[in-house]
Design an enzyme around this catalytic site. Structure first.
Site, short mmCIF file in Angstrom:
data_model
loop_
_atom_site.label_atom_id
_atom_site.label_comp_id
_atom_site.label_asym_id
_atom_site.label_seq_id
_atom_site.Cartn_x
_atom_site.Cartn_y
_atom_site.Cartn_z
N GLU A 1 19.77 14.33 71.83
CA GLU A 1 19.64 14.45 70.37
C GLU A 1 20.86 13.90 69.64
O GLU A 1 20.74 13.09 68.73
CB GLU A 1 19.44 15.92 69.98
CG GLU A 1 19.36 16.13 68.48
CD GLU A 1 19.33 17.58 68.06
OE1 GLU A 1 19.49 17.82 66.85
OE2 GLU A 1 19.16 18.48 68.89
N ASP B 1 19.39 20.45 70.84
CA ASP B 1 19.90 21.78 70.48
C ASP B 1 18.74 22.77 70.54
O ASP B 1 17.59 22.41 70.29
CB ASP B 1 20.45 21.77 69.04
CG ASP B 1 21.77 21.02 68.93
OD1 ASP B 1 22.43 20.81 69.97
OD2 ASP B 1 22.14 20.63 67.80
N TYR C 1 18.97 -3.93 48.11
CA TYR C 1 20.11 -4.52 47.39
C TYR C 1 19.76 -5.82 46.67
O TYR C 1 20.55 -6.29 45.87
CB TYR C 1 21.31 -4.69 48.32
CG TYR C 1 22.05 -3.39 48.51
CD1 TYR C 1 22.77 -2.83 47.46
CD2 TYR C 1 21.99 -2.69 49.71
CE1 TYR C 1 23.43 -1.62 47.59
CE2 TYR C 1 22.64 -1.47 49.86
CZ TYR C 1 23.36 -0.94 48.79
OH TYR C 1 24.00 0.26 48.93
#
Length: 353
Positions: free
Chosen positions: A181, A234, A95
């Site tokens: 996760e 997962d 920025y």
């Protein structure tokens, strides 16, 4: 800091020498995205080979002149920050001149190139990464500025510190560490008071692909306490990929592997073989996409899978079924199955790989 300043000065001196000889200055950076530059070691995971192939960023070539200028610009910003002992996040840097940099990804990439080129970790360049991760459970420590942090007593998690190297007085009676996760699963386990119910533990989530600070914290906790570390992901290629980043590191950060990876991490779940073992309904599973197939095929070819025969078998089960499952699939058995049955059984009877 004198080491950082000297390393930057050496680069600038080379640029000036080239100009004095009326030659176009060139910067040489290692190719970080090439598997040929990576070696796998059991003790550290993926690390860059000492004499890796490099690419030249020339100041006289239209394709690379802009990148050359950006590297010099960032080197000058780093030099000033180190001199004045100030810090900035990667976001602050982007920025400070969005038009010049074009995107946050460009800044991130160049910072990694500079860190690799100078052989100096990013933290020593006075650049902070923004932290996404959370930590909870049986842990307390003191931050660099003297703030005392206690992760034990709150029902809400604590943000992973932005200066992991600076934390001290780490105290924990945890018997193990659990890397989760996803944030949603992490919050669910927190609500179920999992950190205290079974035996005291530390839970960490990087909310998906872990940022640098989350990986540094996992490594610091491992160095400090040497307790078992398990992962809860997962049962899909993406989850396996994330677990491998914690355990063996990533291609792009392999130059910093020796203080980012923890090769002793174990895969607790959700295992593809669990889905059959627990009789999870087929309609609760998700069919593979083309992307999943490609990701799994690429993971199966990686050097570390060859030395993990049990992992290899799990990935073959996943590849054969072409089905994946999120951890939430366990709620199809009962709402608190994960914290009440699945994790206690796994931890008690050694159901990890």
């Amino acid at each position: 800091s004198s080491e950082v300043l000297e390393a930057i000065e050496n680069i600038i001196q080379d640029v000036l020498k080239s100009l004095a000889q009326k030659k176009a200055p060139v910067l040489t950076v290692a190719v970080r995205s090439d598997w040929k530059n990576i070696e796998f070691k059991d003790s550290t995971g993926l690390q860059m080979v000492p004499h890796s192939t490099t690419k030249q960023i020339r100041s006289d070539c239209p394709r690379s002149a802009h990148r050359f200028a950006l590297i010099l610009k960032l080197l000058s910003m780093i030099y000033k920050m180190v001199q004045s002992n100030t810090y900035a996040t990667k976001r602050d840097i982007y920025y400070s001149d969005t038009l010049l940099f074009g995107s946050q990804a460009v800044v991130d990439n160049i910072i990694n190139d500079i860190s690799c080129m100078l052989k100096i970790p990013r933290r020593s360049l006075h650049i902070l990464s923004t932290t996404n991760g959370f930590v909870a459970g049986n842990l307390s420590y003191t931050e660099e500025d003297g703030t005392k942090v206690n992760c034990t007593c709150s029902a809400t998690a604590v943000t992973v510190p932005s200066n992991v190297q600076g934390i001290k007085n780490l105290i924990s009676h945890a018997k193990f560490m659990l890397i989760v996760e996803k944030d949603a699963t992490f919050q669910r386990l927190l609500d179920d008071d999992f950190c205290n119910k079974l035996s005291p533990c530390i839970m960490i989530t990087g909310k998906g692909v872990p940022d640098l600070n989350t990986r540094l914290l996992v490594r610091k906790l491992w160095d400090t306490f040497q307790i078992p570390i398990f992962t809860l992901m997962d049962a899909d290629p993406h989850g396996v990929e994330i677990m491998c980043i914690y355990k063996y590191g990533s291609l792009s950060m392999s130059f910093e592997a020796h203080h980012l990876t923890v090769p002793s991490i174990k895969w607790l779940g959700l295992l593809p073989s669990d889905l059959e073992r627990l009789n999870i309904r087929k309609d609760a599973l998700i069919p593979f996409t083309k992307q999943d197939q490609n990701k799994l095929a690429s993971i199966q070819k990686r050097p570390y899978i060859a030395c993990q025969p049990t992992w290899k078998k799990e990935l073959e089960i996943m590849a054969a079924s072409k089905l994946k499952a999120e951890i939430q699939v366990l709620t199809s058995l009962s709402s608190d199955y994960l914290s009440r049955v699945y994790l206690p059984n796994k931890l008690q009877f050694g159901g990890w790989l």
